[in-house]
Design an enzyme around this catalytic site. Structure first.
Site, PDB file in Angstrom:
ATOM      1  N   GLN A   1       0.828  -1.020  -0.087  1.00 13.05           N
ATOM      2  CA  GLN A   1      -0.116  -0.143   0.081  1.00 13.05           C
ATOM      3  C   GLN A   1       0.894   1.243   0.168  1.00 13.05           C
ATOM      4  O   GLN A   1       1.847   1.408   0.639  1.00 13.05           O
ATOM      5  CB  GLN A   1      -1.033  -0.012   1.197  1.00 13.05           C
ATOM      6  CG  GLN A   1      -2.121   0.958   1.424  1.00 13.05           C
ATOM      7  CD  GLN A   1      -3.101   0.645   2.333  1.00 13.05           C
ATOM      8  OE1 GLN A   1      -3.112  -0.729   2.834  1.00 13.05           O
ATOM      9  NE2 GLN A   1      -3.677   1.633   2.939  1.00 13.05           N
TER      10      GLN A   1
ATOM     11  N   SER B   1       3.823  -6.691   2.672  1.00 11.31           N
ATOM     12  CA  SER B   1       2.690  -6.321   3.028  1.00 11.31           C
ATOM     13  C   SER B   1       1.455  -6.938   2.316  1.00 11.31           C
ATOM     14  O   SER B   1       1.173  -8.137   2.218  1.00 11.31           O
ATOM     15  CB  SER B   1       2.403  -4.746   3.564  1.00 11.31           C
ATOM     16  OG  SER B   1       1.318  -4.793   4.441  1.00 11.31           O
ATOM     17  N   LEU B   2       0.519  -6.056   1.693  1.00 10.71           N
ATOM     18  CA  LEU B   2      -0.647  -6.493   0.892  1.00 10.71           C
ATOM     19  C   LEU B   2      -0.007  -7.141  -0.268  1.00 10.71           C
ATOM     20  O   LEU B   2      -0.526  -8.023  -0.808  1.00 10.71           O
ATOM     21  CB  LEU B   2      -1.645  -5.602   0.429  1.00 10.71           C
ATOM     22  CG  LEU B   2      -1.337  -4.391  -0.485  1.00 10.71           C
ATOM     23  CD1 LEU B   2      -1.511  -5.128  -1.813  1.00 10.71           C
ATOM     24  CD2 LEU B   2      -2.044  -3.248  -0.261  1.00 10.71           C
TER      25      LEU B   2
ATOM     26  N   ARG C   1      -9.601  -8.153   4.463  1.00 11.65           N
ATOM     27  CA  ARG C   1      -8.444  -7.609   5.014  1.00 11.65           C
ATOM     28  C   ARG C   1      -8.362  -5.992   5.238  1.00 11.65           C
ATOM     29  O   ARG C   1      -8.078  -5.599   6.187  1.00 11.65           O
ATOM     30  CB  ARG C   1      -7.052  -8.308   4.552  1.00 11.65           C
ATOM     31  CG  ARG C   1      -5.850  -7.795   5.110  1.00 11.65           C
ATOM     32  CD  ARG C   1      -4.550  -8.307   4.259  1.00 11.65           C
ATOM     33  NE  ARG C   1      -3.199  -7.907   4.731  1.00 11.65           N
ATOM     34  CZ  ARG C   1      -2.527  -6.959   4.747  1.00 11.65           C
ATOM     35  NH1 ARG C   1      -2.893  -5.991   3.779  1.00 11.65           N
ATOM     36  NH2 ARG C   1      -1.269  -6.753   5.105  1.00 11.65           N
TER      37      ARG C   1
ATOM     38  N   HIS D   1       0.485  -3.097  10.912  1.00 11.43           N
ATOM     39  CA  HIS D   1       1.422  -3.827  11.316  1.00 11.43           C
ATOM     40  C   HIS D   1       1.810  -3.594  12.925  1.00 11.43           C
ATOM     41  O   HIS D   1       2.997  -3.495  13.079  1.00 11.43           O
ATOM     42  CB  HIS D   1       2.628  -3.997  10.461  1.00 11.43           C
ATOM     43  CG  HIS D   1       2.126  -4.581   9.121  1.00 11.43           C
ATOM     44  ND1 HIS D   1       2.016  -5.862   8.942  1.00 11.43           N
ATOM     45  CD2 HIS D   1       2.258  -3.858   7.944  1.00 11.43           C
ATOM     46  CE1 HIS D   1       1.626  -5.839   7.515  1.00 11.43           C
ATOM     47  NE2 HIS D   1       1.806  -4.683   7.032  1.00 11.43           N
TER      48      HIS D   1
ATOM     49  N   GLN E   1       0.360 -11.736  10.056  1.00  9.29           N
ATOM     50  CA  GLN E   1       0.869 -10.796   9.142  1.00  9.29           C
ATOM     51  C   GLN E   1       0.387  -9.328   9.513  1.00  9.29           C
ATOM     52  O   GLN E   1       0.968  -8.309   9.526  1.00  9.29           O
ATOM     53  CB  GLN E   1       0.650 -10.814   7.767  1.00  9.29           C
ATOM     54  CG  GLN E   1       1.887 -10.011   7.004  1.00  9.29           C
ATOM     55  CD  GLN E   1       0.897  -9.624   5.770  1.00  9.29           C
ATOM     56  OE1 GLN E   1      -0.139  -9.243   5.998  1.00  9.29           O
ATOM     57  NE2 GLN E   1       1.535  -9.532   4.581  1.00  9.29           N
TER      58      GLN E   1
END
Length: 303
Positions: free
Chosen positions: A11, A90-91, A115, A196, A245
């Site tokens: 992102q 991440s994503l 998510r 996170h 995660q």
């Protein structure tokens, strides 16, 4: 002989119009956007290609980014480009999952839609993130541990660039201490939540519940997960790692170090921006890094 890795950004790299030329040029890309839209209950093409305020809102950003990454990936695969391994930040890890073939695209897109919503809802106000430049992870970890409130490392991106996350006052206080300790800069990030961070543990629990009904296969190619910075070979662990995660540190520097040590000498960054390429160049000048964000970028990658 060297190896090739597909890597997928997270992102923040999104922009209006991303993926549009692939959509217009390739039926395969159009099919991916259609699958994403059906799975998410959104017009993902409109979200990506037209001016709107939703594209920078987490619950929409994530499905838009993943649809674009997977659309480009599928066109590259159709053209014959293959990777030996994959990873995503991440994503972007969900892009790596697509490259590894661990699940069908429809459930993958439903997961990323959930998510984004879960992360948006978990801590809607009062969170913050900041990029810390010029200090090592151990020192940053010590400062975070000694700061009142919730603050921790979100992303260990590359040498000299680490992102912290948590409650806004705690992030601000940690930044002041870090600058006094020797950080070159602490740059607040324009984000809508403390991603996170342990503050998003509830989002991870909700995602784990969604994952229960998803069928997962063994990876076709090895991919490295964010949580452990290690290859995932046991399909039974994939769901657990994806749930963790959301609230765990993204260990990207270690991920790239692992790939470099394993002989990867060509990295193909699939999707908007050149963020991951920038991180890699701080780690090694000896590798080839290609970016495929537009149709015109494909020729170099295919060559």
């Amino acid at each position: 002989m060297g190896k090739t890795a597909f890597i997928f950004p997270g992102q923040g790299a999104q922009y209006c119009g991303m993926g549009k030329d692939f959509f217009q040029a390739f039926p395969t890309a159009r099919s991916v956007y259609a699958t994403a839209g059906e799975a998410a209950g959104l017009d993902v093409g409109e979200l990506c290609f037209t001016e709107n305020e939703s594209l920078d809102v987490t619950e929409y950003t994530q499905i838009a980014m993943l649809a674009t990454e997977v659309a480009i990936l599928k066109v590259l695969e159709e053209k014959g480009l293959r990777a030996d391994c994959a990873a995503g930040l991440s994503l972007g890890e969900y892009g790596a999952l697509a490259a590894a073939g661990v699940m069908e695209l429809a459930p993958l897109f439903r997961l990323i839609r959930c998510r984004g919503i879960f992360m948006q809802e978990a801590y809607p106000v009062g969170g913050a993130m900041a990029a810390v430049l010029g200090l090592d992870a151990d020192r940053i970890r010590q400062v975070c541990a000694g700061t009142a409130g919730v603050v921790s490392i979100a992303n260990d991106n590359c040498p000299g660039q680490i992102v912290i996350t948590g409650e806004a006052p705690a992030v601000e206080a940690a930044c002041e201490t870090l600058k006094a300790t020797g950080a070159k800069r602490c740059v607040p990030l324009n984000v809508s939540g403390p991603f996170h961070s342990p503050l998003l543990a509830e989002a991870g629990k909700k995602l784990a519940a969604e994952l229960e009904g998803v069928s997962v296969q063994a990876p076709r190619i090895p991919y490295i997960c964010n949580v452990e910075a290690d290859y995932v070979t046991d399909s039974a662990r994939i769901k657990e790692l994806l749930a963790r995660q959301v609230s765990s540190t993204v260990r990207w520097r270690e991920t790239m170090e692992r790939m470099l040590a394993d002989g990867v000498d060509t990295f193909v960054e699939i999707g908007p921006g050149r963020t991951l390429a920038g991180f890699l160049r701080k780690m090694s000048r000896d590798v080839k890094v290609l970016n495929v964000a537009k149709v015109e970028d494909m020729d170099a990658a295919l060559a």
